[in-house]
Write a protein that holds these residues in place. Structure first.
Motif, PDB file in Angstrom:
ATOM      1  N   GLY A 102       0.782  -1.223   0.000  1.00 21.14           N
ATOM      2  CA  GLY A 102       0.000   0.000   0.000  1.00 21.14           C
ATOM      3  C   GLY A 102       0.812   1.271   0.000  1.00 21.14           C
ATOM      4  N   TRP A 103       2.064   1.232   0.497  1.00 19.41           N
ATOM      5  CA  TRP A 103       2.885   2.434   0.578  1.00 19.41           C
ATOM      6  C   TRP A 103       3.676   2.716  -0.700  1.00 19.41           C
ATOM      7  CZ3 TRP A 103       3.599  -1.947   3.570  1.00 19.41           C
ATOM      8  CH2 TRP A 103       4.693  -2.749   3.222  1.00 19.41           C
ATOM      9  N   ILE A 104       3.565   1.837  -1.706  1.00 17.23           N
ATOM     10  CA  ILE A 104       4.313   2.009  -2.948  1.00 17.23           C
ATOM     11  C   ILE A 104       3.539   2.881  -3.932  1.00 17.23           C
ATOM     12  CG2 ILE A 104       5.189   0.800  -5.003  1.00 17.23           C
ATOM     13  CD1 ILE A 104       6.977   0.473  -2.573  1.00 17.23           C
ATOM     14  N   ASP A 105       4.234   3.850  -4.528  1.00 22.70           N
ATOM     15  CA  ASP A 105       3.693   4.666  -5.616  1.00 22.70           C
ATOM     16  C   ASP A 105       3.792   3.827  -6.886  1.00 22.70           C
ATOM     17  OD1 ASP A 105       3.406   6.392  -7.813  1.00 22.70           O
ATOM     18  OD2 ASP A 105       4.246   8.098  -6.729  1.00 22.70           O
ATOM     19  N   VAL A 106       2.669   3.284  -7.315  1.00 22.47           N
ATOM     20  CA  VAL A 106       2.678   2.326  -8.425  1.00 22.47           C
ATOM     21  C   VAL A 106       3.208   2.955  -9.708  1.00 22.47           C
ATOM     22  CG1 VAL A 106       1.268   0.810  -9.855  1.00 22.47           C
ATOM     23  CG2 VAL A 106       0.821   0.962  -7.393  1.00 22.47           C
ATOM     24  N   ASP A 107       2.801   4.181 -10.019  1.00 20.66           N
ATOM     25  CA  ASP A 107       3.287   4.842 -11.234  1.00 20.66           C
ATOM     26  C   ASP A 107       4.812   4.978 -11.210  1.00 20.66           C
ATOM     27  OD1 ASP A 107       0.752   5.086 -12.260  1.00 20.66           O
ATOM     28  OD2 ASP A 107       0.452   7.143 -11.537  1.00 20.66           O
ATOM     29  N   ARG A 108       5.345   5.378 -10.060  1.00 19.66           N
ATOM     30  CA  ARG A 108       6.788   5.507  -9.941  1.00 19.66           C
ATOM     31  C   ARG A 108       7.476   4.155 -10.096  1.00 19.66           C
ATOM     32  NH1 ARG A 108      10.076   7.369  -4.437  1.00 19.66           N
ATOM     33  NH2 ARG A 108      12.183   6.979  -5.279  1.00 19.66           N
ATOM     34  N   ALA A 109       6.887   3.130  -9.503  1.00 21.27           N
ATOM     35  CA  ALA A 109       7.465   1.784  -9.590  1.00 21.27           C
ATOM     36  C   ALA A 109       7.462   1.277 -11.029  1.00 21.27           C
ATOM     37  CB  ALA A 109       6.700   0.831  -8.683  1.00 21.27           C
ATOM     38  N   GLU A 110       6.371   1.495 -11.739  1.00 21.32           N
ATOM     39  CA  GLU A 110       6.272   1.006 -13.118  1.00 21.32           C
ATOM     40  C   GLU A 110       7.223   1.758 -14.045  1.00 21.32           C
ATOM     41  OE1 GLU A 110       2.135   1.136 -14.072  1.00 21.32           O
ATOM     42  OE2 GLU A 110       1.707  -0.747 -13.018  1.00 21.32           O
ATOM     43  N   LYS A 111       7.383   3.051 -13.805  1.00 21.00           N
ATOM     44  CA  LYS A 111       8.331   3.818 -14.612  1.00 21.00           C
ATOM     45  C   LYS A 111       9.754   3.355 -14.349  1.00 21.00           C
ATOM     46  CE  LYS A 111       5.517   7.998 -15.020  1.00 21.00           C
ATOM     47  NZ  LYS A 111       5.366   9.433 -14.600  1.00 21.00           N
ATOM     48  N   ALA A 112      10.049   3.043 -13.093  1.00 17.62           N
ATOM     49  CA  ALA A 112      11.386   2.547 -12.755  1.00 17.62           C
ATOM     50  C   ALA A 112      11.661   1.214 -13.440  1.00 17.62           C
ATOM     51  CB  ALA A 112      11.518   2.406 -11.245  1.00 17.62           C
ATOM     52  N   ALA A 113      10.660   0.331 -13.447  1.00 25.90           N
ATOM     53  CA  ALA A 113      10.818  -0.982 -14.088  1.00 25.90           C
ATOM     54  C   ALA A 113      11.010  -0.825 -15.590  1.00 25.90           C
ATOM     55  CB  ALA A 113       9.609  -1.853 -13.794  1.00 25.90           C
ATOM     56  N   GLU A 114      10.259   0.079 -16.200  1.00 26.46           N
ATOM     57  CA  GLU A 114      10.386   0.306 -17.647  1.00 26.46           C
ATOM     58  C   GLU A 114      11.758   0.878 -17.983  1.00 26.46           C
ATOM     59  OE1 GLU A 114       7.175   2.818 -18.716  1.00 26.46           O
ATOM     60  OE2 GLU A 114       5.625   1.287 -18.360  1.00 26.46           O
ATOM     61  N   ALA A 115      12.230   1.816 -17.164  1.00 22.38           N
ATOM     62  CA  ALA A 115      13.531   2.430 -17.424  1.00 22.38           C
ATOM     63  C   ALA A 115      14.644   1.400 -17.349  1.00 22.38           C
ATOM     64  CB  ALA A 115      13.782   3.552 -16.426  1.00 22.38           C
ATOM     65  N   TRP A 116      14.554   0.514 -16.350  1.00 24.78           N
ATOM     66  CA  TRP A 116      15.588  -0.508 -16.227  1.00 24.78           C
ATOM     67  C   TRP A 116      15.541  -1.478 -17.407  1.00 24.78           C
ATOM     68  CZ3 TRP A 116      19.887  -1.144 -13.562  1.00 24.78           C
ATOM     69  CH2 TRP A 116      20.504  -2.383 -13.627  1.00 24.78           C
ATOM     70  N   ALA A 117      14.326  -1.874 -17.813  1.00 26.82           N
ATOM     71  CA  ALA A 117      14.189  -2.804 -18.931  1.00 26.82           C
ATOM     72  C   ALA A 117      14.696  -2.173 -20.221  1.00 26.82           C
ATOM     73  CB  ALA A 117      12.730  -3.224 -19.079  1.00 26.82           C
ATOM     74  N   ASP A 118      14.394  -0.891 -20.434  1.00 25.62           N
ATOM     75  CA  ASP A 118      14.850  -0.215 -21.650  1.00 25.62           C
ATOM     76  C   ASP A 118      16.370  -0.110 -21.690  1.00 25.62           C
ATOM     77  OD1 ASP A 118      12.258   0.094 -22.420  1.00 25.62           O
ATOM     78  OD2 ASP A 118      12.074   2.180 -21.772  1.00 25.62           O
ATOM     79  N   ALA A 119      16.963   0.184 -20.531  1.00 27.82           N
ATOM     80  CA  ALA A 119      18.411   0.382 -20.485  1.00 27.82           C
ATOM     81  C   ALA A 119      19.194  -0.917 -20.557  1.00 27.82           C
ATOM     82  CB  ALA A 119      18.784   1.137 -19.209  1.00 27.82           C
ATOM     83  N   ASN A 120      18.589  -2.007 -20.109  1.00 24.21           N
ATOM     84  CA  ASN A 120      19.334  -3.264 -19.982  1.00 24.21           C
ATOM     85  C   ASN A 120      18.730  -4.420 -20.760  1.00 24.21           C
ATOM     86  OD1 ASN A 120      21.403  -2.691 -17.587  1.00 24.21           O
ATOM     87  ND2 ASN A 120      19.480  -1.654 -17.136  1.00 24.21           N
ATOM     88  N   ASP A 121      17.631  -4.156 -21.472  1.00 24.73           N
ATOM     89  CA  ASP A 121      16.958  -5.207 -22.228  1.00 24.73           C
ATOM     90  C   ASP A 121      16.662  -6.404 -21.335  1.00 24.73           C
ATOM     91  OD1 ASP A 121      15.787  -6.363 -24.466  1.00 24.73           O
ATOM     92  OD2 ASP A 121      17.648  -7.326 -25.121  1.00 24.73           O
ATOM     93  N   TYR A 122      16.180  -6.129 -20.141  1.00 23.21           N
ATOM     94  CA  TYR A 122      15.928  -7.172 -19.141  1.00 23.21           C
ATOM     95  C   TYR A 122      14.425  -7.320 -18.964  1.00 23.21           C
ATOM     96  CZ  TYR A 122      16.813 -10.001 -14.991  1.00 23.21           C
ATOM     97  OH  TYR A 122      16.885 -11.028 -14.085  1.00 23.21           O
ATOM     98  N   VAL A 123      13.830  -8.228 -19.742  1.00 25.81           N
ATOM     99  CA  VAL A 123      12.368  -8.312 -19.794  1.00 25.81           C
ATOM    100  C   VAL A 123      11.756  -8.824 -18.500  1.00 25.81           C
ATOM    101  CG1 VAL A 123      12.324  -8.603 -22.287  1.00 25.81           C
ATOM    102  CG2 VAL A 123      12.510 -10.626 -20.830  1.00 25.81           C
ATOM    103  N   ALA A 124      12.570  -9.434 -17.623  1.00 25.56           N
ATOM    104  CA  ALA A 124      12.018  -9.966 -16.379  1.00 25.56           C
ATOM    105  C   ALA A 124      11.648  -8.858 -15.394  1.00 25.56           C
ATOM    106  CB  ALA A 124      12.996 -10.921 -15.723  1.00 25.56           C
ATOM    107  N   ASP A 125      12.093  -7.619 -15.664  1.00 25.55           N
ATOM    108  CA  ASP A 125      11.825  -6.543 -14.723  1.00 25.55           C
ATOM    109  C   ASP A 125      10.410  -6.005 -14.882  1.00 25.55           C
ATOM    110  OD1 ASP A 125      13.732  -4.345 -13.015  1.00 25.55           O
ATOM    111  OD2 ASP A 125      14.528  -6.291 -13.522  1.00 25.55           O
ATOM    112  N   ARG A 126       9.454  -6.848 -14.697  1.00 24.17           N
ATOM    113  CA  ARG A 126       8.057  -6.459 -14.702  1.00 24.17           C
ATOM    114  C   ARG A 126       7.556  -6.513 -13.273  1.00 24.17           C
ATOM    115  NH1 ARG A 126       6.736 -11.174 -18.848  1.00 24.17           N
ATOM    116  NH2 ARG A 126       7.774 -12.176 -17.098  1.00 24.17           N
ATOM    117  N   ALA A 127       6.306  -6.093 -13.085  1.00 25.38           N
ATOM    118  CA  ALA A 127       5.746  -6.072 -11.732  1.00 25.38           C
ATOM    119  C   ALA A 127       5.777  -7.457 -11.102  1.00 25.38           C
ATOM    120  CB  ALA A 127       4.324  -5.535 -11.778  1.00 25.38           C
ATOM    121  N   GLU A 128       5.468  -8.497 -11.875  1.00 26.48           N
ATOM    122  CA  GLU A 128       5.426  -9.846 -11.314  1.00 26.48           C
ATOM    123  C   GLU A 128       6.783 -10.278 -10.794  1.00 26.48           C
ATOM    124  OE1 GLU A 128       2.689 -12.006 -10.885  1.00 26.48           O
ATOM    125  OE2 GLU A 128       1.752 -10.050 -11.183  1.00 26.48           O
TER     126      GLU A 128
END
Length: 332
Positions: A91-117
């Motif tokens: 409940g304390w996580i900013d979901v939009d911020r978390a999803e943007k962080a995951a997308e940025a990491w995946a884009d920079a590293n081509d690491y498809v496992a960095d999804r919410a799951e």
């Protein structure tokens, strides 16, 4: 030729189990790892298996892993569901911020496992899993990672060895983590200690393992895809309090902390060097990282190249356990 391995031991087993957290779709990788662990060790011991998932396992999955575990006369196999409240954004996580962080990491590293799951899974491994109802009757857990390989016959029982020598944590491979994945991790640990938490922690620690000569963080991490753990340690108030603090900081979702990040800090802070065992004699490989036992005698029962063992590389931290010691945490 090496002498035959002993038959099923006559001495009682330790109160331990193997644990997978996986899904039906990973059946092929699960079977590969079970084949190794059965052939190299468990067909003589019959430790039980526990499979956990946030999704129901298929009937085919259940039949297949029971067969791999020796069939109806083999090891006990149990299947459990993860509490849905422990496999979602807290409940304390900013979901939009978390999803943007995951997308940025995946884009920079081509690491498809960095999804919410994936984030939910590593958070679950970091803390909540130890309280799953199926694990409460066990004291020790040997974590199995789908697709990992065991490359040497085991001539003794590592779980019983942990019990006999009062070890709380056993590992195979350790490396230095990439700095861009954990920029605020050590700062969070220091903050934890300074917020009146030091009273929860004894000065029986292994902090020199994660600190260099200047007492600066060296990013040493234990790879948790192989770990043998005293579950009492993971269920302890000290461990769970540290996990809760790190969890609240949001680094699992806003950066790329993993269960490896949390476990490594907890082991270094809460356990002394005498409570941690580097299993340098167990042949293990996961992706490009491996531990291959050195020496001619050990190699007689192995199928790996000792020259490729990760602990020979500069990024390894495994040998540091031989010189790790406790320090006064009030000076951090």
């Amino acid at each position: 030729m090496p002498t035959p391995l002993p038959p099923h031991p006559s001495t009682p087993l330790a109160n331990g189990c193997f644990v997978f957290i996986t899904r039906t779709m990973s059946l092929t990788k699960v079977r590969r790892t079970m084949f190794d662990i059965e052939q190299r060790f468990n067909n003589r011991y019959r430790y039980p298996y526990i499979f956990l998932s946030e999704q129901e396992f298929s009937d085919e999955f259940k039949r297949s892993v029971q067969f791999m575990a020796g069939g109806l006369n083999g090891s006990r196999v149990e299947f459990g569901l993860v509490n849905k409240d422990e496999w979602r954004y807290p409940g304390w996580i900013d979901v939009d911020r978390a999803e943007k962080a995951a997308e940025a990491w995946a884009d920079a590293n081509d690491y498809v496992a960095d999804r919410a799951e994936w984030r939910h899974m590593v958070r679950y491994w970091a803390g909540p899993f130890a309280k799953h109802p199926l694990l409460q009757k066990y004291k020790y857990m040997w974590r199995l990672e789908p697709g990992s390989h065991y490359t040497c016959d085991m001539e003794y029982d590592p779980i019983l060895y942990m019990q006999a020598n009062q070890y709380s944590y056993g590992f195979s491979v350790s490396t230095k983590e990439m700095p861009d994945t954990i920029p605020t991790l050590f700062f969070s640990l220091v903050k934890y200690l300074r917020q009146n938490k030091a009273s929860l922690v004894a000065n029986n620690n292994s902090l020199t393992w994660i600190l260099d000569e200047k007492r600066e963080y060296n990013r040493c991490h234990l790879l948790t895809n192989f770990e043998i753990v005293d579950l009492d340690f993971l269920r302890s108030n000290a461990y769970q309090d540290l996990f809760a603090f790190l969890d609240q900081s949001g680094g699992i979702y806003y950066e790329r902390w993993t269960d490896t990040s949390v476990r490594s800090l907890a082991v270094a802070l809460l356990l002394g060097p005498h409570q941690v065992r580097w299993f340098d004699d167990i042949g293990y490989r996961h992706d490009a990282l491996e531990n291959c036992p050195q020496g001619v005698e050990r190699q007689m029962r192995c199928h790996c190249d000792p020259s490729k063992s990760t602990h020979l590389l500069p990024m390894s931290c495994s040998d540091r356990w031989n010189t790790s010691r406790s320090i006064d945490i009030s000076k951090l």
